[in-house]
Design a protein around this motif. Sequence first.
Motif, PDB file in Angstrom:
ATOM      1  N   CYS A   1     -50.429  13.515  -4.466  1.00 58.07           N
ATOM      2  CA  CYS A   1     -51.367  12.335  -4.502  1.00 58.07           C
ATOM      3  C   CYS A   1     -50.504  11.453  -3.202  1.00 58.07           C
ATOM      4  N   ALA A   2     -51.488  11.129  -2.537  1.00 63.59           N
ATOM      5  CA  ALA A   2     -51.001  10.046  -1.279  1.00 63.59           C
ATOM      6  C   ALA A   2     -52.273   9.121  -0.967  1.00 63.59           C
ATOM      7  N   GLU A   3     -51.838   7.802  -1.460  1.00 61.53           N
ATOM      8  CA  GLU A   3     -52.977   7.056  -1.340  1.00 61.53           C
ATOM      9  C   GLU A   3     -52.294   5.709  -1.642  1.00 61.53           C
ATOM     10  N   ASN A   4     -53.346   4.486  -1.355  1.00 62.48           N
ATOM     11  CA  ASN A   4     -52.765   3.173  -1.065  1.00 62.48           C
ATOM     12  C   ASN A   4     -53.646   2.624  -2.401  1.00 62.48           C
ATOM     13  N   ASN A   5     -52.834   2.080  -3.297  1.00 59.53           N
ATOM     14  CA  ASN A   5     -53.445   1.545  -4.677  1.00 59.53           C
ATOM     15  C   ASN A   5     -52.774   0.025  -4.745  1.00 59.53           C
ATOM     16  N   VAL A   6     -53.229  -0.605  -5.188  1.00 58.53           N
ATOM     17  CA  VAL A   6     -52.630  -1.936  -5.989  1.00 58.53           C
ATOM     18  C   VAL A   6     -52.344  -1.526  -7.127  1.00 58.53           C
ATOM     19  N   PRO A   7     -51.082  -1.691  -7.723  1.00 61.21           N
ATOM     20  CA  PRO A   7     -50.500  -1.339  -8.840  1.00 61.21           C
ATOM     21  C   PRO A   7     -51.105  -2.500 -10.088  1.00 61.21           C
ATOM     22  N   ASN A   8     -51.039  -2.259 -11.238  1.00 61.04           N
ATOM     23  CA  ASN A   8     -51.364  -3.249 -12.391  1.00 61.04           C
ATOM     24  C   ASN A   8     -50.590  -4.272 -12.329  1.00 61.04           C
ATOM     25  N   GLN A   9     -50.970  -5.653 -12.281  1.00 58.10           N
ATOM     26  CA  GLN A   9     -50.040  -6.796 -12.685  1.00 58.10           C
ATOM     27  C   GLN A   9     -49.659  -6.785 -14.121  1.00 58.10           C
ATOM     28  N   LEU A  10     -48.466  -6.959 -14.322  1.00 58.23           N
ATOM     29  CA  LEU A  10     -47.981  -7.270 -15.778  1.00 58.23           C
ATOM     30  C   LEU A  10     -47.932  -8.688 -16.251  1.00 58.23           C
TER      31      LEU A  10
ATOM     32  N   SER B   1     -42.333  -5.361 -12.462  1.00 60.53           N
ATOM     33  CA  SER B   1     -41.688  -6.562 -12.310  1.00 60.53           C
ATOM     34  C   SER B   1     -42.861  -7.676 -12.920  1.00 60.53           C
ATOM     35  N   LYS B   2     -42.463  -8.501 -13.701  1.00 56.40           N
ATOM     36  CA  LYS B   2     -43.369  -9.396 -14.568  1.00 56.40           C
ATOM     37  C   LYS B   2     -43.542 -10.495 -13.431  1.00 56.40           C
ATOM     38  N   TYR B   3     -45.010 -10.801 -13.426  1.00 57.64           N
ATOM     39  CA  TYR B   3     -46.037 -11.749 -12.666  1.00 57.64           C
ATOM     40  C   TYR B   3     -45.797 -11.333 -11.280  1.00 57.64           C
ATOM     41  N   ALA B   4     -45.741 -10.074 -11.040  1.00 66.90           N
ATOM     42  CA  ALA B   4     -45.444  -9.964  -9.417  1.00 66.90           C
ATOM     43  C   ALA B   4     -46.810  -9.318  -9.165  1.00 66.90           C
ATOM     44  N   GLU B   5     -47.150  -9.267  -7.833  1.00 65.99           N
ATOM     45  CA  GLU B   5     -48.366  -8.341  -7.233  1.00 65.99           C
ATOM     46  C   GLU B   5     -47.552  -7.878  -5.904  1.00 65.99           C
ATOM     47  N   ALA B   6     -48.154  -6.549  -5.798  1.00 65.96           N
ATOM     48  CA  ALA B   6     -47.428  -5.873  -4.791  1.00 65.96           C
ATOM     49  C   ALA B   6     -48.302  -4.718  -4.353  1.00 65.96           C
ATOM     50  N   SER B   7     -48.327  -4.255  -3.378  1.00 69.88           N
ATOM     51  CA  SER B   7     -49.243  -3.137  -2.891  1.00 69.88           C
ATOM     52  C   SER B   7     -48.330  -1.992  -2.581  1.00 69.88           C
ATOM     53  N   ALA B   8     -48.675  -1.009  -2.778  1.00 68.12           N
ATOM     54  CA  ALA B   8     -47.781   0.364  -2.560  1.00 68.12           C
ATOM     55  C   ALA B   8     -48.586   1.372  -1.928  1.00 68.12           C
ATOM     56  N   LEU B   9     -47.973   2.108  -0.945  1.00 69.82           N
ATOM     57  CA  LEU B   9     -48.629   3.371  -0.380  1.00 69.82           C
ATOM     58  C   LEU B   9     -47.651   4.450  -1.093  1.00 69.82           C
ATOM     59  N   VAL B  10     -48.398   5.292  -1.948  1.00 70.91           N
ATOM     60  CA  VAL B  10     -47.550   6.283  -2.775  1.00 70.91           C
ATOM     61  C   VAL B  10     -47.806   7.714  -2.284  1.00 70.91           C
ATOM     62  N   ASP B  11     -46.767   8.350  -1.838  1.00 74.17           N
ATOM     63  CA  ASP B  11     -46.822   9.994  -1.923  1.00 74.17           C
ATOM     64  C   ASP B  11     -46.073  10.720  -2.997  1.00 74.17           C
ATOM     65  N   LEU B  12     -46.788  11.070  -3.848  1.00 75.49           N
ATOM     66  CA  LEU B  12     -46.078  11.852  -5.053  1.00 75.49           C
ATOM     67  C   LEU B  12     -46.168  13.361  -5.005  1.00 75.49           C
ATOM     68  N   ARG B  13     -44.971  13.907  -5.033  1.00 75.68           N
ATOM     69  CA  ARG B  13     -45.055  15.490  -4.670  1.00 75.68           C
ATOM     70  C   ARG B  13     -44.232  16.072  -6.019  1.00 75.68           C
ATOM     71  N   LEU B  14     -44.582  17.565  -6.273  1.00 78.29           N
ATOM     72  CA  LEU B  14     -44.314  18.326  -7.200  1.00 78.29           C
ATOM     73  C   LEU B  14     -43.385  19.071  -6.093  1.00 78.29           C
ATOM     74  N   ILE B  15     -42.349  19.732  -7.087  1.00 77.31           N
ATOM     75  CA  ILE B  15     -41.324  20.614  -6.388  1.00 77.31           C
ATOM     76  C   ILE B  15     -41.513  22.147  -6.843  1.00 77.31           C
ATOM     77  N   ASN B  16     -41.709  22.976  -6.311  1.00 80.77           N
ATOM     78  CA  ASN B  16     -42.077  24.397  -6.727  1.00 80.77           C
ATOM     79  C   ASN B  16     -40.705  25.028  -6.945  1.00 80.77           C
ATOM     80  N   GLN B  17     -40.461  25.132  -8.352  1.00 81.61           N
ATOM     81  CA  GLN B  17     -38.847  25.171  -8.631  1.00 81.61           C
ATOM     82  C   GLN B  17     -38.493  26.763  -7.932  1.00 81.61           C
ATOM     83  N   VAL B  18     -39.313  27.579  -7.493  1.00 82.70           N
ATOM     84  CA  VAL B  18     -38.904  28.894  -6.987  1.00 82.70           C
ATOM     85  C   VAL B  18     -38.668  28.848  -5.745  1.00 82.70           C
TER      86      VAL B  18
END
Length: 107
Positions: free
Chosen positions: A98-107, A73-90
């Motif tokens: 990854c599970a951390e609180n980061n402030v995303p880059n402002q575009l 989103s242009k000209y936006a500021e937001a914080s995100a709590l992120v939980d990224l997971r990989l799924i074992n295909q088997v």
Amino acid sequence: MTSTTESSCTTETVKGTHRFQICQFSYGNVGDNDYIRSGTFRVGGFDWFIVYCPDANCIDGEEYISVYLELMSKYAEASALVDLRLINQVSGEPCTICAENNVPNQL
């Protein structure tokens, strides 16, 4: 002379889930420093996408991948709590990478 001021801020917390499936991936079809990007999705009134870099920088000869969430989103500021997971295909079981609180880059 005395001056009194007051302010407040109310934040909104929302939850969202986006499943990003990469089909028929092989390292041969993605070049060095290239990335794969998810479609744009909306959470909390903001547009986001996931970036997967299969050939991230190597440290001490170790190979790494990079996965991150980016605010679109242009000209936006937001914080995100992120939980990224990989799924074992088997097994179909998720593995948190990854599970951390980061402030995303402002575009």
